[in-house]
Motif scaffolding. Sequence first.
Motif, PDB file in Angstrom:
ATOM      1  N   VAL A 223       0.882  -1.170   0.000  1.00 41.58           N
ATOM      2  CA  VAL A 223       0.000   0.000   0.000  1.00 41.58           C
ATOM      3  C   VAL A 223       0.916   1.215   0.000  1.00 41.58           C
TER       4      VAL A 223
ATOM      5  N   GLU B 286      -3.511   3.896   7.377  1.00 40.80           N
ATOM      6  CA  GLU B 286      -3.764   5.265   7.848  1.00 40.80           C
ATOM      7  C   GLU B 286      -3.303   5.434   9.290  1.00 40.80           C
TER       8      GLU B 286
ATOM      9  N   ASP C 122      -6.666  -0.378   4.334  1.00 42.67           N
ATOM     10  CA  ASP C 122      -6.476   1.063   4.391  1.00 42.67           C
ATOM     11  C   ASP C 122      -6.444   1.601   5.821  1.00 42.67           C
TER      12      ASP C 122
END
Lengths: 349, 789
Positions: free
Chosen positions: B699, B768, B764
């Motif tokens: 990612v 984050e 995600d």
Amino acid sequence: MNDVQAMERLGEARGQGLAAIETASSLEELRAAEVAALGRRSPVAEVQRSLGTIDLADRPRIGREVNRVFEDLRAAVAARRVALEAEAEADVALTDRIDVTLPGRRPPPGGLHPLTSTMRAVVDAFISLGYRVSEGPELETEWYNFDALNFPPDHPARLTQDTLYPDVPGDLLLRTHTSPVQIRTMEAQEPPIYVVIPGRCFRRDTPDATHLPVFQQVEILAVDEGLSLADMKGTLEAWARAMFGPDQRVRIYPDYFPFVEPGAGLDVSCFLCGGRGCRVCGNGWIELLGAGMVHPALFENTGIDPERYSGFAAGLGIERVAMLLHGVPDIRMFYEGDVRFLSQLARSA
Amino acid sequence: MRVPLGWLGEFVTVALAPEDLAERMTMHGLPVDRIVRPWEGLSGVVVARVLEVRDHPGADRLCVARVDAGSEEREVVVGVRNMGSGDLVPYAPPGATLPGVDAPLERREIRGVASEGMLCSPKELGISGDHDRILVLEDAADPGSDAAATIGLGEVVLDIEVLANRADLLSILGVAREVAAMTGEDLRLPGISASEAGPAPIGVTVEVADPDRCPRYLATVVRGVTAGSSPLRAQVRLTAAGMRPRWNVVDATNYAMLELGQPLHAFDLDRLAGPGIVVRRASPGERLVTLDDVERRLAEDDLVIADRERAVAVAGVIGGADTEVSEETRDILLEAAVFEPRGVFRTSRRLGLRTEASMRFDRGVDPEAVAEAAARATALLAEWAGGKGAGSVDVGEPPGRRTVAIRPERASALLGVELTASEVREALGRLRIPAREEAGGIVAEIPPYRVDVTREVDLVEEVGRSVGYGLVPSTLPGIRQAGGLSPEQRLRRRLADLLAGAGLWETYSFPFAADEDLPFVPGREPIRMANPISADDAGLQTSLLPGLLRAAQRNVAQRTTSVRLFEIAATFRAGHPDPVEEERVAALLTGPVGQEWPAERREHDVLDATGLVEHVVDGLGAAGMGLGEVPGPPWHPGRSAVVTIAGEPIGEVGELHPRVSRRFDLPGRVAAFELRVGPLVAAAGEAPRYRDISRFPPVHRDVAFVLDASVPAGDVRAALAEAGGDLLDRGVLFDVFEGAPLPQGKRSLAFSLDFRVPDRTLTDPEVEDRVRAIAERLRGEFGAELRAG
């Protein structure tokens, strides 16, 4: 939508789609035409979605026609793509060319010093014969550099005109040869000993074409039961062959060094002319090594029994070998750091 | 030792060609450096009989000689007039060549008289320095015959490098003994007998006060000598052997010395007080003006020859000027002595004087040959100078002969050649070393001139020389170990390979420094040399950088402007108590990175050097490298750092101070590093271990932080990596930005981050969270603001 309308739509879609595909003049246009003719919003896809509104009896026929149109369009896209790619490939020689004789982007050039590569070659040849590498300090004591090596107290080599002495307390000097490492090795290790000793040495010489105050030396020391001058000769012959080629011969003759007895000088057959005699060697032989059987005084000084063990030692100067190998006319060039010289002779590792 | 073959031939028949003899001698331990033909440049000179000498019509100092050159009469203009009609002289006709004259002679006019060639002086023939007379031949010869052959100028000379232990080879006789041994020819001893002198002379006393330093002193009186030239043949031989002929008395002592190896000294008997000789140590402060007209200050360790009043010679080294023989000398005291070698060596070393005498005494002369040498010189003085031996005094005795045992099986084992007892005895016998078989071995009686033979191995070498090293076969020892480099030695090679592979040239330099370079690195106390060769090596380098700077300077001067060099070598510094020798590796980068299009157009700077350090550290597998504080001179205070490994300083990296670059005429920035090899190599890792490589996609996030420009990027990178933890697979600093719209004193560091774990695809929210954690860490630690995500 009824079956007639559907067939009409499919007919139009097919015609328009094929036209757009076949007239696409680039791969980008073809991709657009493909989306227009086959995508989710294409007329054919619309007909496909509205199949449910068509009479059940007509449905299979229309469905088959939808598939056929899809296939025709796909085939047309594939054919056109092949054609366009071939065109593009044919063009690439003209549209995407560069003068390949422009300088290539090389990694920055660099390399080992010729003395390093020569030293490694000498050392590696002995390693392949079963030797290990032994090293010692450049700042040595008089004991290791002279006394233990059987140099008498008044030997001329000890003179301040021949040996460099640092101005420090104690009896230190800059070693004049790698031989003190013989003593250090014999002190540290029981026989059998087979070592090759590379290192930097110093003499109080003013630099000229053949002399330097700094030079690289390498020597070997072998101590074992039953070693003879014949073993020394055979060993150095094997080394010379590994170093200079399979036809090398060596010859030995009496010479004198305080730390060997019997002492020997050793010539190798000239590796430039093959021993026939040339401008460099004169008589076919190149004087290369000082050698001999380890003097019993060294054994006595290091606690090795000279009745049980014998040994041989041999040493040579690396600069001389490198000069002969590369045809270098002036020994000082090795120490000037001139990139024009280094880049001629350096070999990358 | 220069050995004229004609002279050698008086002692032993030489049937071999000079080249073959030289080869044979080399293989037997008498290495022949070269074969010299001193009169190679002489040709066309003939014997001529002087018919008439008359005044030159146009010049007072010249004369004209008419000579019979065999087939015809010729006229030559001559500058001296010692020849008279009837004399035989060497005549060089037009076309002849002489050693001291560049071009062949030509016919030419001298003050109006045609001169067809010249008559030759000894100097012009290369015989001696005598240029004041035309050489007048002593022996009968036919006009027109070859003058070189008549005079003996065909001499071939072997220049032998006498091995340091072989005192006995510093004489024609000694070389002849060896030649006889290797060729089987008989040795002859022409003109040598021990009894030329007779009974003790009246009134000359000899007292040896230090018999340890002078075991034997033989003084011979020779009366009634007349100074003059030595015979031509002797002069030719002395010249061929490398000694300048002077006059008969001096030549006779030199001739006997060269022949027999015993140095001889002639005193003028009338100038010796007493007359008597005292051999003693110099007294404190004693001075002596020696033959070379230098006043020497003597030390108490020096042995002197004194008369009843003062020192008259430095024993074994050089005579005194006061008592030197001169052309007026009538009576001579001839010294033939044995001095203890080490004492002579010490004195000659202290005085900085190495003479023909001292180089023989300090190796050791034959104590039994003293009388023969004195007799030989006396005979020559009688023959050449009309002197008459008038008795001698001999103090001291030669020591008894040494015996040394040798076991045939030991000789066989060391030489690798099977030898029986009788073969060993025969081998020694050829070298004139008598040996007898006793129970358990062979006992050899060592000739007195073989001072080098003291133990069994010495005899083994003699046996080897006698049978010839050429018989030694080639065998290989059975080595029962694997050869190779130690891990540390391998890493040191790797270090050089990494730098060479990174595009640097390896250099070697002298580790010496001139006075002004010695304090190059202020923290390292230099070692000075006690006996430097010149001002350039007043001390030892504490750093490799000056050597690299000098190399760079030379390269730039030669228009090699892009310079990338490295060196690996020992450096030295004073330590307490012991001096410290440390191996260092240093590199220097200066000038444009590349010169040839399309290379990047930029100069080397500090980041090239730090990058290179990282490359080396990584390449060695060393971990934990860091950059610490500014190291101080010679480094640039704003562009340098101490290099650490695991917190320990191991060297410095950066740009050198502009003052340093200027001093070495380097126009731009000079980037460099210098590291200690020991700790660098010690930090090198073990064989690297495999870590899981994730098959899942990363990612990706790009983030930029704005923070004070003074915060080191390295600290930010380290903190970011730490905060990223095991989720952060890779974090690359890809942009550094300063200036508007950022406020002054701030900069932006932009990172490209890849998050990835080996066993799954990250979600995600996980990523984050981690980016937030990084931002918080950097805000907390450096006040960094996250700009974009």
